[in-house]
Design a protein around this motif. Structure first.
Motif, PDB file in Angstrom:
ATOM      1  N   ILE A   1       0.839  -1.209   0.000  1.00 49.52           N
ATOM      2  CA  ILE A   1       0.000   0.000   0.000  1.00 49.52           C
ATOM      3  C   ILE A   1       0.870   1.253   0.000  1.00 49.52           C
ATOM      4  O   ILE A   1       0.635   2.191  -0.768  1.00 49.52           O
ATOM      5  N   SER A   2       1.897   1.271   0.827  1.00 47.93           N
ATOM      6  CA  SER A   2       2.742   2.469   0.918  1.00 47.93           C
ATOM      7  C   SER A   2       3.508   2.726  -0.379  1.00 47.93           C
ATOM      8  O   SER A   2       3.901   3.863  -0.651  1.00 47.93           O
ATOM      9  N   ASN A   3       3.700   1.697  -1.209  1.00 44.36           N
ATOM     10  CA  ASN A   3       4.427   1.862  -2.470  1.00 44.36           C
ATOM     11  C   ASN A   3       3.506   2.004  -3.684  1.00 44.36           C
ATOM     12  O   ASN A   3       3.993   2.081  -4.811  1.00 44.36           O
ATOM     13  N   MET A   4       2.194   2.044  -3.468  1.00 43.15           N
ATOM     14  CA  MET A   4       1.255   2.136  -4.591  1.00 43.15           C
ATOM     15  C   MET A   4       1.335   3.492  -5.281  1.00 43.15           C
ATOM     16  O   MET A   4       1.582   4.511  -4.642  1.00 43.15           O
ATOM     17  N   ASP A   5       1.090   3.474  -6.568  1.00 44.81           N
ATOM     18  CA  ASP A   5       1.053   4.703  -7.372  1.00 44.81           C
ATOM     19  C   ASP A   5      -0.389   5.190  -7.417  1.00 44.81           C
ATOM     20  O   ASP A   5      -1.124   4.947  -8.364  1.00 44.81           O
ATOM     21  N   ILE A   6      -0.803   5.858  -6.347  1.00 47.11           N
ATOM     22  CA  ILE A   6      -2.181   6.333  -6.234  1.00 47.11           C
ATOM     23  C   ILE A   6      -2.500   7.322  -7.357  1.00 47.11           C
ATOM     24  O   ILE A   6      -3.569   7.278  -7.960  1.00 47.11           O
ATOM     25  N   ALA A   7      -1.566   8.218  -7.666  1.00 49.73           N
ATOM     26  CA  ALA A   7      -1.790   9.209  -8.719  1.00 49.73           C
ATOM     27  C   ALA A   7      -2.026   8.534 -10.069  1.00 49.73           C
ATOM     28  O   ALA A   7      -2.759   9.037 -10.908  1.00 49.73           O
ATOM     29  N   GLY A   8      -1.425   7.365 -10.261  1.00 55.27           N
ATOM     30  CA  GLY A   8      -1.597   6.627 -11.514  1.00 55.27           C
ATOM     31  C   GLY A   8      -2.842   5.765 -11.540  1.00 55.27           C
ATOM     32  O   GLY A   8      -3.102   5.058 -12.500  1.00 55.27           O
ATOM     33  N   GLY A   9      -3.625   5.820 -10.465  1.00 57.12           N
ATOM     34  CA  GLY A   9      -4.882   5.074 -10.441  1.00 57.12           C
ATOM     35  C   GLY A   9      -4.786   3.682  -9.872  1.00 57.12           C
ATOM     36  O   GLY A   9      -5.740   2.914  -9.935  1.00 57.12           O
ATOM     37  N   PHE A  10      -3.649   3.324  -9.315  1.00 56.40           N
ATOM     38  CA  PHE A  10      -3.485   1.986  -8.757  1.00 56.40           C
ATOM     39  C   PHE A  10      -3.893   1.988  -7.284  1.00 56.40           C
ATOM     40  O   PHE A  10      -3.132   2.414  -6.422  1.00 56.40           O
ATOM     41  N   ILE A  11      -5.114   1.513  -7.016  1.00 53.69           N
ATOM     42  CA  ILE A  11      -5.596   1.490  -5.637  1.00 53.69           C
ATOM     43  C   ILE A  11      -5.992   0.082  -5.187  1.00 53.69           C
ATOM     44  O   ILE A  11      -6.396  -0.114  -4.060  1.00 53.69           O
ATOM     45  N   ASN A  12      -5.885  -0.886  -6.083  1.00 50.63           N
ATOM     46  CA  ASN A  12      -6.179  -2.280  -5.733  1.00 50.63           C
ATOM     47  C   ASN A  12      -5.049  -3.155  -6.245  1.00 50.63           C
ATOM     48  O   ASN A  12      -4.574  -2.969  -7.365  1.00 50.63           O
ATOM     49  N   SER A  13      -4.638  -4.104  -5.430  1.00 45.53           N
ATOM     50  CA  SER A  13      -3.537  -4.972  -5.834  1.00 45.53           C
ATOM     51  C   SER A  13      -3.678  -6.324  -5.158  1.00 45.53           C
ATOM     52  O   SER A  13      -4.269  -6.449  -4.089  1.00 45.53           O
ATOM     53  N   ARG A  14      -3.125  -7.319  -5.795  1.00 45.70           N
ATOM     54  CA  ARG A  14      -3.038  -8.649  -5.214  1.00 45.70           C
ATOM     55  C   ARG A  14      -1.560  -9.018  -5.249  1.00 45.70           C
ATOM     56  O   ARG A  14      -0.923  -8.920  -6.298  1.00 45.70           O
ATOM     57  N   VAL A  15      -1.010  -9.404  -4.101  1.00 43.68           N
ATOM     58  CA  VAL A  15       0.404  -9.739  -4.027  1.00 43.68           C
ATOM     59  C   VAL A  15       0.569 -11.133  -3.451  1.00 43.68           C
ATOM     60  O   VAL A  15      -0.241 -11.585  -2.642  1.00 43.68           O
TER      61      VAL A  15
END
Length: 125
Positions: free
Chosen positions: A96-110
């Motif tokens: 979460i802390s490394n997500m590119d929020i400005a680029g629209g990445f708010i959901n991820s599966r790791v």
């Protein structure tokens, strides 16, 4: 702050009959969801894994139909190695802390498997 919740679906558990106990859970496929805020936006990360609950002592066996979500969650954490839950919570928080929020990445599966071992470079190399 990240909030964690366990998620399950109809394929989350595998059961078998052991002795006189039917539907004994022998495998749980789990998903741990973390929701945290970055740059004022809620972001979600999900990681997953599998545990194999200890079935060697069924003296306190609870019928499958009587199990609660909290009991399944306890079975998961009890079946994890020491430090494993913290590992996955940290993985979610770090993602979460490394997500590119400005680029629209708010959901991820790791997915990164937990390991109690690590490779280290020899000091003389």
């Amino acid at each position: 702050m990240t909030t964690y919740t366990w998620e399950f679906d109809e394929n989350s558990v595998t059961t078998k009959t052991i002795g006189s106990n039917s539907s004994v859970i022998i495998q749980i496929d789990w998903m741990l969801k973390g929701v945290g805020t970055k740059d004022g936006v809620d972001a979600t990360v999900i990681t997953s894994g599998t545990v194999y609950p200890d079935t060697s002592d069924l003296s306190s066996f609870i019928a499958f139909s009587d199990l609660t979500k909290a009991q399944i969650e306890t079975m998961i954490t009890d079946s994890m190695q020491p430090g494993e839950l913290s590992f996955y919570q940290n993985l979610i928080t770090e993602t979460i802390s490394n997500m590119d929020i400005a680029g629209g990445f708010i959901n991820s599966r790791v997915f990164k498997p937990f390991s109690e071992t690590s490779n280290q470079e020899l000091p003389f190399l």
